[in-house]
Design a protein around this motif. Structure first.
Motif, PDB file in Angstrom:
ATOM      1  N   SER A  89       0.837  -1.170  -0.038  1.00  0.00           N
ATOM      2  CA  SER A  89      -0.084  -0.147   0.213  1.00  0.00           C
ATOM      3  C   SER A  89       0.866   1.082   0.023  1.00  0.00           C
ATOM      4  N   SER A  90       0.402   2.382  -0.306  1.00  0.00           N
ATOM      5  CA  SER A  90       1.074   3.623  -0.452  1.00  0.00           C
ATOM      6  C   SER A  90       0.062   4.893  -0.201  1.00  0.00           C
ATOM      7  N   ARG A  91       0.226   5.673   0.862  1.00  0.00           N
ATOM      8  CA  ARG A  91      -0.747   6.782   0.974  1.00  0.00           C
ATOM      9  C   ARG A  91      -0.028   8.060   1.321  1.00  0.00           C
ATOM     10  N   CYS A  92      -0.613   9.274   1.057  1.00  0.00           N
ATOM     11  CA  CYS A  92      -0.265  10.454   1.082  1.00  0.00           C
ATOM     12  C   CYS A  92      -0.365  10.708   2.632  1.00  0.00           C
ATOM     13  N   ILE A  93       0.854  11.099   3.187  1.00  0.00           N
ATOM     14  CA  ILE A  93       0.580  11.840   4.423  1.00  0.00           C
ATOM     15  C   ILE A  93       0.677  13.175   4.761  1.00  0.00           C
ATOM     16  N   GLU A  94       1.367  14.093   3.870  1.00  0.00           N
ATOM     17  CA  GLU A  94       1.661  15.381   3.787  1.00  0.00           C
ATOM     18  C   GLU A  94       1.966  15.958   2.530  1.00  0.00           C
ATOM     19  N   TRP A  95       1.205  17.021   1.976  1.00  0.00           N
ATOM     20  CA  TRP A  95       1.654  17.712   0.833  1.00  0.00           C
ATOM     21  C   TRP A  95       2.577  18.843   1.348  1.00  0.00           C
ATOM     22  N   LEU A  96       3.783  19.089   0.861  1.00  0.00           N
ATOM     23  CA  LEU A  96       4.599  20.122   1.316  1.00  0.00           C
ATOM     24  C   LEU A  96       4.379  21.216   0.460  1.00  0.00           C
ATOM     25  N   SER A  97       4.401  20.980  -0.847  1.00  0.00           N
ATOM     26  CA  SER A  97       4.012  21.982  -1.890  1.00  0.00           C
ATOM     27  C   SER A  97       3.688  21.244  -3.212  1.00  0.00           C
ATOM     28  N   GLU A  98       3.433  22.231  -4.148  1.00  0.00           N
ATOM     29  CA  GLU A  98       2.777  21.628  -5.366  1.00  0.00           C
ATOM     30  C   GLU A  98       3.463  20.616  -6.068  1.00  0.00           C
ATOM     31  N   ASP A  99       4.759  20.655  -5.775  1.00  0.00           N
ATOM     32  CA  ASP A  99       5.667  19.442  -6.439  1.00  0.00           C
ATOM     33  C   ASP A  99       6.410  18.619  -5.251  1.00  0.00           C
ATOM     34  N   THR A 100       5.791  18.561  -4.141  1.00  0.00           N
ATOM     35  CA  THR A 100       6.412  17.518  -3.457  1.00  0.00           C
ATOM     36  C   THR A 100       5.530  17.182  -2.193  1.00  0.00           C
ATOM     37  N   PHE A 101       5.275  15.812  -1.949  1.00  0.00           N
ATOM     38  CA  PHE A 101       4.688  15.209  -0.988  1.00  0.00           C
ATOM     39  C   PHE A 101       5.299  14.267  -0.187  1.00  0.00           C
TER      40      PHE A 101
END
Ligand code: 18C
Length: 254
Positions: A109-121
Motif C-alpha cells: 500500500s501507499s498513501r499520502c501523509i502530507e503535501w509540502l508544496s505543489e511539487d512535493t509530498f
C-alpha cells in the motif's frame, strides 16, 4: 534608452516550491542537486566498479557491492532508452501517487501523509513481505522538478527524487523501516519530422534511475540480492510499458 525584452518561454522554478523557512527546504534542494550533479558527471563516481546486473535491449542495470555491519547496501543504477514517451511523462507518472499502485509491484500500500508544496509530498509505503525477512515500510518525500538546460541546444531534464524522511504521524512500529535515496531523471530527444507536427514516432526518452536502499535491519544477503536482481529490471520494464500504454492516445506532454 529602451531595454530589449526578449520573448522567453516560461522558466520552471530553480528550486522547490516550498518556503525557504521550511525545515526540509535545504535538504530537498541539496539532494536533488546531488542527483543532477551525478548525471552531469555522466554517472561517473570516480571508481568504475559497477557490475552489470541485467541487460535487455536498451535497458542496462548495474550495481556496486557494498555491505555495512552485515547489511547489503548495494547502490544500483540503470539506464534505459524508450521511444514514444517524454521525460516529463515518465517523471509525471513516477511521481503521481494516484497511479503508483497501478505500476508498483513491490508495495502492499501507499498513501499520502502530507503535501509540502505543489511539487512535493510525503508518503507512507508498506512493502510486500519477502520470506524469510520481516516486512518493511518506508516514509519518503517525492519531489518533481523540470530543469532547464543553460545550453539551448541541449535537452532539459525532468527529475523525481524519493528520499526517506521522518514524520510524526508514522513512527516506526509494526515494520522494519527502510531508508532510501532514489532518483529518476530523463531527457527527451526530438527528431523533428520533415513536415507536420511532432508525433510519438519522433520522440525518444533517455532514462537514468538510481537507488540507494538501506534495508533497515537484518535481511539475508543472498535473498536480498536475488530479489533486487529480479525486481529492478522488472520494475523498469513494467513501469516504462505502463507509461507507454497510458500515454499512447494522449497529447504529448513535452
Ligand atoms: O523506485 C521505485 N519505486 C518508488 C515508488 O514506490 C520508490 C520506492 C522504492 C522502494 C525501495 C525498495 C525497498 C526495498 C527494501 C528491502 C526489502 C527487504 C526484503 C528482504 C528480502 C530478504 O522509489 C521502484 C522500486 C523497484 C523495486 C525495488 C526492489 C525492491 C524489492 C523489495 C521487495 C519487494 C517484494 C517484491 C515482491 C515479491 C512478492 C513476494
Amino acid at each position: 534608452e529602451r531595454k530589449h525584452i526578449a520573448a522567453v518561454k516560461p522558466q520552471p522554478p530553480p528550486a522547490i516550491l516550498l518556503s525557504p523557512n521550511h525545515s526540509l527546504y535545504n535538504e530537498i534542494n541539496q539532494i536533488t542537486a546531488e542527483h543532477l550533479k551525478f548525471l552531469e558527471d555522466k554517472n561517473d563516481d570516480g571508481e568504475d566498479n559497477w557490475i552489470m546486473l541485467h541487460e535487455e535491449g536498451e535497458m542496462k542495470v548495474y550495481k556496486r557491492e557494498l555491505e555495512e555491519d552485515g547489511l547489503v547496501l548495494d547502490p544500483l543504477k540503470a539506464v534505459h532508452t524508450v521511444k514514444g514517451i517524454t521525460g516529463h511523462e515518465i517523471c509525471h507518472y513516477f511521481w503521481d501517487l494516484n497511479v503508483r499502485m497501478d505500476w508498483e509491484g513491490t508495495l502492499e500500500s501507499s498513501r499520502c501523509i502530507e503535501w509540502l508544496s505543489e511539487d512535493t509530498f510525503i508518503s507512507h509505503n508498506i512493502i510486500k513481505r519477502v520470506w524469510p525477512a520481516s516486512q518493511r515500510d518506508a516514509v519518503f518525500w517525492s519531489h518533481i522538478r523540470h530543469v532547464i538546460n543553460e545550453d539551448e541546444e541541449e535537452p532539459d531534464t525532468w527529475i523525481v527524487v524519493n528520499y526517506s524522511t521522518d514524520h510524526p504521524t508514522v513512527p516506526v512500529g509494526k515494520y522494519v523501516r527502510v531508508k532510501m535515496n532514489v532518483s529518476m531523471a530523463c531527457q527527451t530527444l526530438i527528431e523533428p519530422p520533415d513536415d507536420g507536427e511532432i508525433t510519438r514516432d519522433n520522440i525518444t526518452c533517455k532514462i537514468s534511475y538510481t537507488a540507494n536502499v538501506n534495508p533497515g535491519g537484518w535481511a539475508p544477503a543472498s535473498v536480498l540480492r536475488a530479489v533486487y536482481k529480479r525486481e529492478y529490471p522488472k520494475f523498469l520494464k513494467r513501469f516504462t510499458s505502463y507509461v507507454k500504454e497510458v500515454t499512447a492516445e494522449k497529447a504529448i506532454m513535452l
